[in-house]
Design a protein around this motif. Structure first.
Motif, PDB file in Angstrom:
ATOM      1  N   LEU A 156       0.842  -1.188   0.000  1.00 36.46           N
ATOM      2  CA  LEU A 156       0.000   0.000   0.000  1.00 36.46           C
ATOM      3  C   LEU A 156       0.877   1.237   0.000  1.00 36.46           C
ATOM      4  O   LEU A 156       1.776   1.385   0.837  1.00 36.46           O
ATOM      5  N   LYS A 157       0.623   2.140  -0.931  1.00 39.08           N
ATOM      6  CA  LYS A 157       1.417   3.365  -1.011  1.00 39.08           C
ATOM      7  C   LYS A 157       1.027   4.362   0.080  1.00 39.08           C
ATOM      8  O   LYS A 157       1.860   5.086   0.605  1.00 39.08           O
ATOM      9  N   LYS A 158      -0.268   4.397   0.389  1.00 33.59           N
ATOM     10  CA  LYS A 158      -0.767   5.272   1.446  1.00 33.59           C
ATOM     11  C   LYS A 158      -1.792   4.510   2.277  1.00 33.59           C
ATOM     12  O   LYS A 158      -2.656   3.837   1.724  1.00 33.59           O
ATOM     13  N   ILE A 159      -1.678   4.631   3.586  1.00 35.09           N
ATOM     14  CA  ILE A 159      -2.619   3.976   4.486  1.00 35.09           C
ATOM     15  C   ILE A 159      -3.454   5.049   5.166  1.00 35.09           C
ATOM     16  O   ILE A 159      -2.917   6.037   5.687  1.00 35.09           O
ATOM     17  N   GLY A 160      -4.763   4.860   5.140  1.00 32.36           N
ATOM     18  CA  GLY A 160      -5.659   5.846   5.733  1.00 32.36           C
ATOM     19  C   GLY A 160      -6.373   5.304   6.956  1.00 32.36           C
ATOM     20  O   GLY A 160      -6.263   4.124   7.291  1.00 32.36           O
ATOM     21  N   ILE A 161      -7.094   6.193   7.623  1.00 30.86           N
ATOM     22  CA  ILE A 161      -7.890   5.779   8.771  1.00 30.86           C
ATOM     23  C   ILE A 161      -9.229   6.500   8.758  1.00 30.86           C
ATOM     24  O   ILE A 161      -9.298   7.692   8.420  1.00 30.86           O
TER      25      ILE A 161
ATOM     26  N   GLU B 212      -3.660   9.496   5.065  1.00 28.45           N
ATOM     27  CA  GLU B 212      -5.015   9.861   4.655  1.00 28.45           C
ATOM     28  C   GLU B 212      -5.990   9.638   5.801  1.00 28.45           C
ATOM     29  O   GLU B 212      -5.816   8.701   6.599  1.00 28.45           O
ATOM     30  N   VAL B 213      -6.990  10.489   5.872  1.00 27.43           N
ATOM     31  CA  VAL B 213      -8.033  10.330   6.884  1.00 27.43           C
ATOM     32  C   VAL B 213      -9.400  10.476   6.216  1.00 27.43           C
ATOM     33  O   VAL B 213      -9.545  11.190   5.224  1.00 27.43           O
ATOM     34  N   GLU B 214     -10.363   9.782   6.782  1.00 28.93           N
ATOM     35  CA  GLU B 214     -11.747   9.908   6.343  1.00 28.93           C
ATOM     36  C   GLU B 214     -12.558  10.419   7.532  1.00 28.93           C
ATOM     37  O   GLU B 214     -12.533   9.814   8.604  1.00 28.93           O
ATOM     38  N   PHE B 215     -13.239  11.515   7.347  1.00 30.10           N
ATOM     39  CA  PHE B 215     -13.959  12.153   8.447  1.00 30.10           C
ATOM     40  C   PHE B 215     -15.324  11.500   8.674  1.00 30.10           C
ATOM     41  O   PHE B 215     -15.944  10.947   7.768  1.00 30.10           O
ATOM     42  N   ALA B 216     -15.781  11.609   9.929  1.00 33.08           N
ATOM     43  CA  ALA B 216     -17.141  11.227  10.319  1.00 33.08           C
ATOM     44  C   ALA B 216     -17.626  12.308  11.268  1.00 33.08           C
ATOM     45  O   ALA B 216     -17.904  12.070  12.437  1.00 33.08           O
ATOM     46  N   GLY B 217     -17.688  13.537  10.755  1.00 35.38           N
ATOM     47  CA  GLY B 217     -18.052  14.698  11.559  1.00 35.38           C
ATOM     48  C   GLY B 217     -16.857  15.627  11.734  1.00 35.38           C
ATOM     49  O   GLY B 217     -15.706  15.173  11.774  1.00 35.38           O
TER      50      GLY B 217
ATOM     51  N   LEU C 150      -5.875  22.343   9.161  1.00 30.67           N
ATOM     52  CA  LEU C 150      -5.349  21.308  10.054  1.00 30.67           C
ATOM     53  C   LEU C 150      -4.786  20.126   9.258  1.00 30.67           C
ATOM     54  O   LEU C 150      -3.763  19.547   9.645  1.00 30.67           O
ATOM     55  N   LEU C 151      -5.441  19.770   8.171  1.00 23.61           N
ATOM     56  CA  LEU C 151      -4.928  18.706   7.322  1.00 23.61           C
ATOM     57  C   LEU C 151      -3.567  19.091   6.749  1.00 23.61           C
ATOM     58  O   LEU C 151      -2.611  18.305   6.791  1.00 23.61           O
ATOM     59  N   LYS C 152      -3.483  20.296   6.240  1.00 21.12           N
ATOM     60  CA  LYS C 152      -2.229  20.775   5.657  1.00 21.12           C
ATOM     61  C   LYS C 152      -1.115  20.809   6.693  1.00 21.12           C
ATOM     62  O   LYS C 152       0.024  20.392   6.431  1.00 21.12           O
ATOM     63  N   LYS C 153      -1.443  21.273   7.879  1.00 20.93           N
ATOM     64  CA  LYS C 153      -0.455  21.404   8.961  1.00 20.93           C
ATOM     65  C   LYS C 153       0.135  20.054   9.349  1.00 20.93           C
ATOM     66  O   LYS C 153       1.309  19.960   9.728  1.00 20.93           O
TER      67      LYS C 153
ATOM     68  N   GLY D 257       0.275  17.333   7.286  1.00 18.89           N
ATOM     69  CA  GLY D 257       0.696  16.554   6.130  1.00 18.89           C
ATOM     70  C   GLY D 257      -0.276  15.462   5.745  1.00 18.89           C
ATOM     71  O   GLY D 257       0.110  14.401   5.245  1.00 18.89           O
ATOM     72  N   LEU D 258      -1.562  15.723   5.974  1.00 13.91           N
ATOM     73  CA  LEU D 258      -2.609  14.753   5.687  1.00 13.91           C
ATOM     74  C   LEU D 258      -3.473  15.185   4.516  1.00 13.91           C
ATOM     75  O   LEU D 258      -3.592  16.380   4.236  1.00 13.91           O
ATOM     76  N   THR D 259      -4.083  14.216   3.870  1.00 14.00           N
ATOM     77  CA  THR D 259      -5.152  14.501   2.915  1.00 14.00           C
ATOM     78  C   THR D 259      -6.382  13.725   3.362  1.00 14.00           C
ATOM     79  O   THR D 259      -6.287  12.756   4.110  1.00 14.00           O
TER      80      THR D 259
END
Length: 273
Positions: free
Chosen positions: A26-31, A58-63, A75-78, A80-82
């Motif tokens: 996996l090149k990128k692992i998200g949560i 990577e993150v996936e939001f739920a609120g 906050l994502l930029k700060k 290093g997240l997408t």
């Protein structure tokens, strides 16, 4: 000799392909941030910082816990997240899809994902047909906003209702050019189904997956990724067929959320398929 040479070349090509396949990772692992929802509620900036420190990209939001799209984007930029995807309740999309899609686009999401269907709205085949129609209506709206719509499953979509299996109906009757699916690998398995069967029957429909593990029957206890029975190596090997672009770790009720995040990341980071 020519035939023998061809046979050797063919075997060598197969061996090379097999070797390369086993070295994919996996090149990128998200949560999916639902896993740390209590931490998010108490300290959203600090939680994103801790998630990034583990190694997640990577993150996936739920609120969004009261933050504006601009604040979330910063906050994502700060850190290093997408955030390729966000979960937005179907009621919110029905009430004001224009606003919901605009906010999602402003944050930088690519997918708006419907996470859940309330029980009172899924009791009959007709109610599921209405949900399917709604997905087909929301899909073009998402596209017009520069986004894609997706649907996330639990186990109830696999229970036959009035002679139809809702999940199969949604896959068959939604427009592939407008509606994607986020397969929750735990719930598909919990319901007694094989993700690979769906990849074969509905290729390229599953842009997103929830990577969630199960200890197996009879209790199907949710466990940290890599601690259970789900064969992620076999599933990920078919990622191209499925159309998977993003992988989000999730655990609905972790005893120690940060330990679960670290254990799951460590397993997936080392996984070759």
């Amino acid at each position: 000799m020519g035939a023998a040479a061809l046979g050797i070349a063919s075997r060598n090509a197969w061996a090379t392909e097999t070797l390369l396949a086993q070295h994919r990772k996996l090149k990128k692992i998200g949560i999916q941030l639902y896993s740390v929802r209590d931490m998010m509620k108490a300290d959203l900036p600090g939680t994103l910082r801790k998630v990034a420190a583990v190694g997640y990209k990577e993150v996936e939001f739920a609120g969004y816990f009261g933050r504006t799209p601009a604040q979330i984007k910063e906050l994502l930029k700060k850190n290093g997240l997408t955030s390729p995807s966000t979960h937005i309740p179907i009621e919110t999309l029905e009430k004001d899809s224009v606003r919901a899609f605009a906010d999602a686009k402003a944050i930088g999401h690519q997918w708006v994902t419907v996470p859940w269907i309330p029980e009172e709205r899924r009791k009959t085949a007709d109610s599921w047909k209405q949900i399917t129609t709604l997905l087909n209506q929301l899909g073009p709206q998402a596209k017009a906003a520069g986004l894609r719509l997706a649907y996330h499953n639990h186990d109830f979509e696999f229970k036959t209702v009035d002679g139809i299996k809702p999940y199969d109906m949604m896959l068959s009757q939604t427009d592939p050019s407008l509606v994607d699916f986020e397969m929750d690998l735990y719930w598909v398995t919990f319901a007694g189904n094989d993700p690979l069967d769906y990849f074969n029957r509905f290729p390229k429909r599953f842009a997103l997956v929830h990577v969630k593990d199960s200890a197996g029957p009879p209790d199907n206890k949710m466990v940290d990724v890599g601690k259970g029975k789900i064969d992620f190596r076999a599933i990920f090997a078919q990622s191209d067929k499925a159309g998977i672009k993003h992988y989000f770790v999730e655990h609905d009720q972790p005893t120690d959320p940060m330990a679960t995040l670290r254990n799951s990341y460590k397993y997936l980071h080392a996984l070759r398929f």
